[in-house]
Scaffold this motif. Structure first.
Motif, PDB file in Angstrom:
ATOM      1  N   ILE A  39       0.836  -1.183   0.000  1.00 17.34           N
ATOM      2  CA  ILE A  39       0.000   0.000   0.000  1.00 17.34           C
ATOM      3  C   ILE A  39       0.879   1.243   0.000  1.00 17.34           C
ATOM      4  CG2 ILE A  39      -1.702   1.310   1.308  1.00 17.34           C
ATOM      5  CD1 ILE A  39      -2.786  -1.323   2.331  1.00 17.34           C
ATOM      6  N   ASP A  40       0.566   2.141  -0.910  1.00 17.90           N
ATOM      7  CA  ASP A  40       1.277   3.412  -1.029  1.00 17.90           C
ATOM      8  C   ASP A  40       0.791   4.356   0.067  1.00 17.90           C
ATOM      9  OD1 ASP A  40       2.900   5.368  -2.148  1.00 17.90           O
ATOM     10  OD2 ASP A  40       1.389   5.966  -3.623  1.00 17.90           O
ATOM     11  N   ARG A  41       1.698   4.894   0.862  1.00 20.04           N
ATOM     12  CA  ARG A  41       1.354   5.827   1.931  1.00 20.04           C
ATOM     13  C   ARG A  41       2.217   7.077   1.793  1.00 20.04           C
ATOM     14  NH1 ARG A  41      -1.674   3.045   5.976  1.00 20.04           N
ATOM     15  NH2 ARG A  41      -1.435   0.803   5.788  1.00 20.04           N
ATOM     16  N   HIS A  42       1.642   8.205   2.221  1.00 18.61           N
ATOM     17  CA  HIS A  42       2.338   9.481   2.131  1.00 18.61           C
ATOM     18  C   HIS A  42       2.295  10.190   3.473  1.00 18.61           C
ATOM     19  CE1 HIS A  42       2.407   9.275  -2.263  1.00 18.61           C
ATOM     20  NE2 HIS A  42       1.191   8.774  -2.157  1.00 18.61           N
ATOM     21  N   LEU A  43       3.402  10.796   3.845  1.00 16.61           N
ATOM     22  CA  LEU A  43       3.445  11.656   5.019  1.00 16.61           C
ATOM     23  C   LEU A  43       3.035  13.049   4.553  1.00 16.61           C
ATOM     24  CD1 LEU A  43       4.183  12.241   8.001  1.00 16.61           C
ATOM     25  CD2 LEU A  43       6.505  12.754   7.184  1.00 16.61           C
ATOM     26  N   ILE A  44       1.980  13.582   5.158  1.00 11.98           N
ATOM     27  CA  ILE A  44       1.523  14.919   4.778  1.00 11.98           C
ATOM     28  C   ILE A  44       1.508  15.827   6.004  1.00 11.98           C
ATOM     29  CG2 ILE A  44       0.140  14.141   2.817  1.00 11.98           C
ATOM     30  CD1 ILE A  44      -2.357  14.476   4.623  1.00 11.98           C
ATOM     31  N   GLY A  45       1.675  17.096   5.739  1.00 11.13           N
ATOM     32  CA  GLY A  45       1.565  18.111   6.780  1.00 11.13           C
ATOM     33  C   GLY A  45       0.282  18.889   6.593  1.00 11.13           C
ATOM     34  N   LEU A  46      -0.461  19.042   7.674  1.00 12.21           N
ATOM     35  CA  LEU A  46      -1.723  19.778   7.637  1.00 12.21           C
ATOM     36  C   LEU A  46      -1.705  20.866   8.696  1.00 12.21           C
ATOM     37  CD1 LEU A  46      -4.211  16.762   7.499  1.00 12.21           C
ATOM     38  CD2 LEU A  46      -3.489  18.183   5.576  1.00 12.21           C
ATOM     39  N   ASN A  47      -2.275  22.002   8.383  1.00 18.23           N
ATOM     40  CA  ASN A  47      -2.463  23.067   9.367  1.00 18.23           C
ATOM     41  C   ASN A  47      -3.955  23.098   9.671  1.00 18.23           C
ATOM     42  OD1 ASN A  47      -2.445  25.300  10.980  1.00 18.23           O
ATOM     43  ND2 ASN A  47      -2.047  26.756   9.320  1.00 18.23           N
ATOM     44  N   VAL A  48      -4.329  22.575  10.823  1.00 15.19           N
ATOM     45  CA  VAL A  48      -5.742  22.458  11.180  1.00 15.19           C
ATOM     46  C   VAL A  48      -6.012  23.302  12.421  1.00 15.19           C
ATOM     47  CG1 VAL A  48      -7.621  20.883  11.768  1.00 15.19           C
ATOM     48  CG2 VAL A  48      -5.797  20.120  10.231  1.00 15.19           C
ATOM     49  N   LEU A  76     -15.210  14.829   0.039  1.00 16.38           N
ATOM     50  CA  LEU A  76     -14.842  14.762  -1.372  1.00 16.38           C
ATOM     51  C   LEU A  76     -13.388  15.123  -1.637  1.00 16.38           C
ATOM     52  CD1 LEU A  76     -17.939  16.364  -3.140  1.00 16.38           C
ATOM     53  CD2 LEU A  76     -17.408  13.941  -2.816  1.00 16.38           C
ATOM     54  N   MET A  77     -12.702  15.631  -0.634  1.00 15.72           N
ATOM     55  CA  MET A  77     -11.316  16.055  -0.804  1.00 15.72           C
ATOM     56  C   MET A  77     -10.383  15.001  -0.225  1.00 15.72           C
ATOM     57  SD  MET A  77      -9.590  19.592   0.475  1.00 15.72           S
ATOM     58  CE  MET A  77      -8.435  20.347  -0.639  1.00 15.72           C
ATOM     59  N   PHE A  78      -9.427  14.590  -1.007  1.00 17.78           N
ATOM     60  CA  PHE A  78      -8.425  13.672  -0.488  1.00 17.78           C
ATOM     61  C   PHE A  78      -7.511  14.438   0.461  1.00 17.78           C
ATOM     62  CE2 PHE A  78      -9.302  11.522  -4.648  1.00 17.78           C
ATOM     63  CZ  PHE A  78      -9.879  10.388  -4.103  1.00 17.78           C
ATOM     64  N   ALA A  79      -7.072  13.771   1.504  1.00 15.00           N
ATOM     65  CA  ALA A  79      -6.195  14.416   2.485  1.00 15.00           C
ATOM     66  C   ALA A  79      -4.920  14.925   1.837  1.00 15.00           C
ATOM     67  CB  ALA A  79      -5.872  13.433   3.618  1.00 15.00           C
ATOM     68  N   VAL A  80      -4.388  14.191   0.870  1.00 13.10           N
ATOM     69  CA  VAL A  80      -3.160  14.629   0.202  1.00 13.10           C
ATOM     70  C   VAL A  80      -3.367  15.940  -0.548  1.00 13.10           C
ATOM     71  CG1 VAL A  80      -2.098  12.337   0.054  1.00 13.10           C
ATOM     72  CG2 VAL A  80      -3.567  13.161  -1.812  1.00 13.10           C
ATOM     73  N   GLN A  81      -4.598  16.236  -0.954  1.00  9.09           N
ATOM     74  CA  GLN A  81      -4.897  17.502  -1.622  1.00  9.09           C
ATOM     75  C   GLN A  81      -4.872  18.672  -0.649  1.00  9.09           C
ATOM     76  OE1 GLN A  81      -8.690  15.943  -3.267  1.00  9.09           O
ATOM     77  NE2 GLN A  81      -8.007  16.909  -5.172  1.00  9.09           N
ATOM     78  N   ALA A  82      -5.028  18.396   0.619  1.00  6.80           N
ATOM     79  CA  ALA A  82      -5.082  19.446   1.639  1.00  6.80           C
ATOM     80  C   ALA A  82      -3.721  19.744   2.242  1.00  6.80           C
ATOM     81  CB  ALA A  82      -6.068  19.051   2.741  1.00  6.80           C
ATOM     82  N   GLU A  83      -2.693  19.064   1.761  1.00 12.42           N
ATOM     83  CA  GLU A  83      -1.359  19.278   2.324  1.00 12.42           C
ATOM     84  C   GLU A  83      -0.977  20.752   2.221  1.00 12.42           C
ATOM     85  OE1 GLU A  83       2.969  17.226   2.592  1.00 12.42           O
ATOM     86  OE2 GLU A  83       1.874  16.953   0.714  1.00 12.42           O
ATOM     87  N   ASN A  84      -0.477  21.279   3.330  1.00  7.71           N
ATOM     88  CA  ASN A  84      -0.017  22.663   3.451  1.00  7.71           C
ATOM     89  C   ASN A  84      -1.128  23.705   3.301  1.00  7.71           C
ATOM     90  OD1 ASN A  84       2.688  21.830   3.866  1.00  7.71           O
ATOM     91  ND2 ASN A  84       2.894  21.552   1.649  1.00  7.71           N
TER      92      ASN A  84
END
Length: 179
Positions: free
Chosen positions: A2-11, A64-72
């Motif tokens: 499974i492909d996984r990505h480390l993302i940074g989010l400002n929440v 509807l938004m992928f988490a990877v799209q919300a990075e930064n």
């Protein structure tokens, strides 16, 4: 594998990291990884609006938004509205005008209204009705929601130096609030 990505989010003004699969939605990360359960999972098809959050100030369906799209991106959830346990002016107006009943749709309406009022502080009742038509409520009939948003808009126009609660900056009479 499974492909996984480390993302940074400002929440809600705080930096977070999450390891996600590319298909994981922002809604799933907010609720399951960050424990921000105020954002509700309704239809999970982008129809009802219960999962509405602000992404860079714009209302977005988190389902509807992928988490990877919300990075930064700057993400605000309903939890950002209250300030030290004190409800925001919009939340207070929803309560005072009976703009909620079961409360399931309320977080989505609050975030939709918060984003809308930031962009259209002089909105009239018809513009408010049009804006909230994107979200569904099964209980209130919408009139009380319109009343609450209109009252908040009027209050904010009458005291422009007061910044809405939860925006991250203390209110100041020297600071102008951007429309």
């Amino acid at each position: 594998m499974i492909d996984r990505h480390l993302i940074g989010l400002n929440v809600n003004g705080a930096a977070h990291e999450a390891v996600v699969e590319p298909r994981k939605t922002l809604l799933d990360v907010l609720r399951h990884d960050l424990g921000l359960t105020g954002t509700h999972a309704g239809c999970e098809h982008g129809v009802c609006g219960a999962c509405t959050v602000l992404v860079d100030g714009e209302p977005v369906r988190a389902c509807l938004m992928f988490a990877v799209q919300a990075e930064n991106c700057d993400i605000r959830t309903v939890e950002s509205l209250a300030d030290d346990g004190e409800l925001s002016d919009l939340q207070q107006a929803f309560s005072a005008h009976h703009g909620l009943q079961c409360g399931f749709c309320t977080p989505g309406f609050l975030m939709l209204a918060e984003g809308f009022l930031a962009q259209q502080p002089d909105a009239d009742r018809e513009e408010i009705r049009e804006a909230i038509s994107a979200n569904l409520c099964r209980c209130t009939g919408y009139q009380t929601i319109v009343d609450a948003i209109a009252a908040t808009a009027a209050r904010r126009r009458s005291s422009p130096a007061t910044e809405p609660a939860g925006t991250g900056s203390p209110a100041s009479s020297e600071k102008e609030v951007a429309p």
